[in-house]
Enzyme design. Structure first.
Site, PDB file in Angstrom:
ATOM      1  N   GLY A 148       0.781  -1.231   0.000  1.00 58.76           N
ATOM      2  CA  GLY A 148       0.000   0.000   0.000  1.00 58.76           C
ATOM      3  C   GLY A 148       0.809   1.275   0.000  1.00 58.76           C
ATOM      4  O   GLY A 148       0.400   2.278  -0.608  1.00 58.76           O
ATOM      5  N   HIS A 149       1.966   1.266   0.663  1.00 63.42           N
ATOM      6  CA  HIS A 149       2.780   2.475   0.723  1.00 63.42           C
ATOM      7  C   HIS A 149       3.266   2.870  -0.672  1.00 63.42           C
ATOM      8  O   HIS A 149       3.149   4.031  -1.077  1.00 63.42           O
ATOM      9  CB  HIS A 149       3.978   2.269   1.660  1.00 63.42           C
ATOM     10  CG  HIS A 149       3.603   2.034   3.078  1.00 63.42           C
ATOM     11  ND1 HIS A 149       3.308   3.065   3.943  1.00 63.42           N
ATOM     12  CD2 HIS A 149       3.444   0.896   3.792  1.00 63.42           C
ATOM     13  CE1 HIS A 149       2.999   2.565   5.128  1.00 63.42           C
ATOM     14  NE2 HIS A 149       3.071   1.257   5.060  1.00 63.42           N
ATOM     15  N   ARG A 180      -6.203   7.034  -7.161  1.00 61.72           N
ATOM     16  CA  ARG A 180      -5.603   6.809  -8.472  1.00 61.72           C
ATOM     17  C   ARG A 180      -6.504   7.305  -9.599  1.00 61.72           C
ATOM     18  O   ARG A 180      -7.723   7.274  -9.489  1.00 61.72           O
ATOM     19  CB  ARG A 180      -5.310   5.315  -8.664  1.00 61.72           C
ATOM     20  CG  ARG A 180      -4.097   4.829  -7.889  1.00 61.72           C
ATOM     21  CD  ARG A 180      -3.945   3.335  -7.979  1.00 61.72           C
ATOM     22  NE  ARG A 180      -4.820   2.645  -7.048  1.00 61.72           N
ATOM     23  CZ  ARG A 180      -4.982   1.336  -7.015  1.00 61.72           C
ATOM     24  NH1 ARG A 180      -4.368   0.575  -7.890  1.00 61.72           N
ATOM     25  NH2 ARG A 180      -5.778   0.783  -6.127  1.00 61.72           N
ATOM     26  N   SER A 228      -8.336  -0.011   5.442  1.00 61.42           N
ATOM     27  CA  SER A 228      -7.033   0.510   5.021  1.00 61.42           C
ATOM     28  C   SER A 228      -7.256   1.625   4.007  1.00 61.42           C
ATOM     29  O   SER A 228      -8.374   2.125   3.860  1.00 61.42           O
ATOM     30  CB  SER A 228      -6.225  -0.626   4.390  1.00 61.42           C
ATOM     31  OG  SER A 228      -6.921  -1.123   3.259  1.00 61.42           O
ATOM     32  N   GLU A 244     -10.847   4.464  -1.631  1.00 62.38           N
ATOM     33  CA  GLU A 244     -11.319   4.172  -2.989  1.00 62.38           C
ATOM     34  C   GLU A 244     -12.761   3.675  -2.970  1.00 62.38           C
ATOM     35  O   GLU A 244     -13.555   4.016  -3.855  1.00 62.38           O
ATOM     36  CB  GLU A 244     -10.386   3.143  -3.620  1.00 62.38           C
ATOM     37  CG  GLU A 244      -8.970   3.660  -3.782  1.00 62.38           C
ATOM     38  CD  GLU A 244      -7.930   2.584  -4.007  1.00 62.38           C
ATOM     39  OE1 GLU A 244      -6.790   2.936  -4.387  1.00 62.38           O
ATOM     40  OE2 GLU A 244      -8.233   1.396  -3.806  1.00 62.38           O
TER      41      GLU A 244
END
Length: 303
Positions: free
Chosen positions: A17-18, A149, A244, A249
């Site tokens: 994820g980072h 994104r 998370s 999203e």
């Protein structure tokens, strides 16, 4: 034009994820020179950085002196730190020895020495940092600063027709830390008329077992290292995930979800979701999970 260095890591232990969110952040600086610095840890996704066309520098360790040397060699103007081992004292050392601008991503309300701090988690509160950062720090908090994104922005514009079958989008993190994909797939077989899309990465240590499980059921499709996550999520009826950054999203696409906590760095998002009466689980429980899925299905069928 600035020279910006992004210090981050990914692995089969710490997840992906980072790096993924840092690739989004990098696009916020289109006129600048972007460099990445990572370690070559097992199960990393450093190839994603190269695919996006960024210069990648491999560090031999998490040693601050090695990082400072790289900063000086590349003549860096600003460093983005998204790595939990770099704490307040190490950030202060970087500032003292290089005098560059420091931009930190934080998920835990930790003490930091930086010019800008970003916590883009749902429910993150700026006031919690009042005693944790210097007075000059610019603090960016909450969903309005979420790193989403571009593919999700494009998908949000697309109208999806309601399907007769319920489509489940299962994404328990890139590495599925607690190996929950398999038991969740089995529990979902209790319900009829479901299609299940499962997304994971090649960094998942449980991938062999997951492939075998997915192959057993005609209603399960497994996607590994997919570039169509936004499309799959947008076409789903229900998202099953973790509390998370993926939740950002999910919220962005306005999808119903069940979130199952798998790590301590998800506590803050979990607490926010629980306090606001969303479907969350502190630990995976078959009984509780089935009740949540059953409740969703009844609501779906009554629409």
């Amino acid at each position: 034009m600035k020279n910006i260095l992004i210090r981050t890591d990914s692995s089969s232990k710490i997840g992906t994820g980072h790096v993924m969110r840092d690739l989004v952040l990098a696009k916020k600086f289109p006129k600048d020179n972007i460099f990445f610095a990572t370690q070559n840890l097992e199960g990393n996704i450093n190839y994603k950085i190269k695919e996006m066309g960024y210069d990648l520098h491999i560090l031999n360790s998490s040693c601050t002196n090695e990082l400072i040397k790289l900063i000086k060699n590349l003549k860096i103007d600003m460093i983005v730190i998204d790595q939990y081992e770099i704490d307040f004292l190490k950030e202060k050392k970087i500032k003292d020895e290089t005098n560059i601008e420091i931009f930190v991503l934080d998920d835990f309300y930790q003490k930091h020495y930086c010019d800008t701090l970003l916590n883009h988690n749902i429910g993150a509160k700026k006031e919690k940092y009042s005693s944790l950062v210097p007075s000059f720090t610019r603090i960016l908090c909450g969903h309005k600063h979420a790193l989403i994104r571009e593919e999700f922005h494009l998908e949000k514009k697309r109208v999806i027709d309601k399907k007769s079958k319920i489509k489940i989008f299962l994404i328990m993190g890139g590495i599925d830390l607690l190996n929950l994909n398999v038991p969740i797939i089995h529990e979902l077989q209790r319900f009829s008329n479901l299609e299940i899309d499962v997304v994971t990465t090649s960094s998942n240590k449980n991938l062999i077992n997951l492939k075998k499980t997915a192959a057993r059921f005609n209603n399960v499709k497994l996607y590994i290292d997919s570039n169509n996550i936004a499309k799959l999520m947008n076409e789903s009826s229900l998202v099953i995930t973790t509390p998370s950054v993926t939740i950002n999203e999910v919220f962005f696409l306005e999808k119903p979800f069940i979130a199952i906590k798998i790590a301590n760095n998800q506590n803050d998002i979990y607490d926010y979701l629980k306090d606001n009466n969303y479907a969350v689980m502190e630990n995976f429980s078959k009984n509780q999970f089935n009740k949540m899925v059953d409740k969703f299905i009844k609501g779906f069928e009554s629409e």
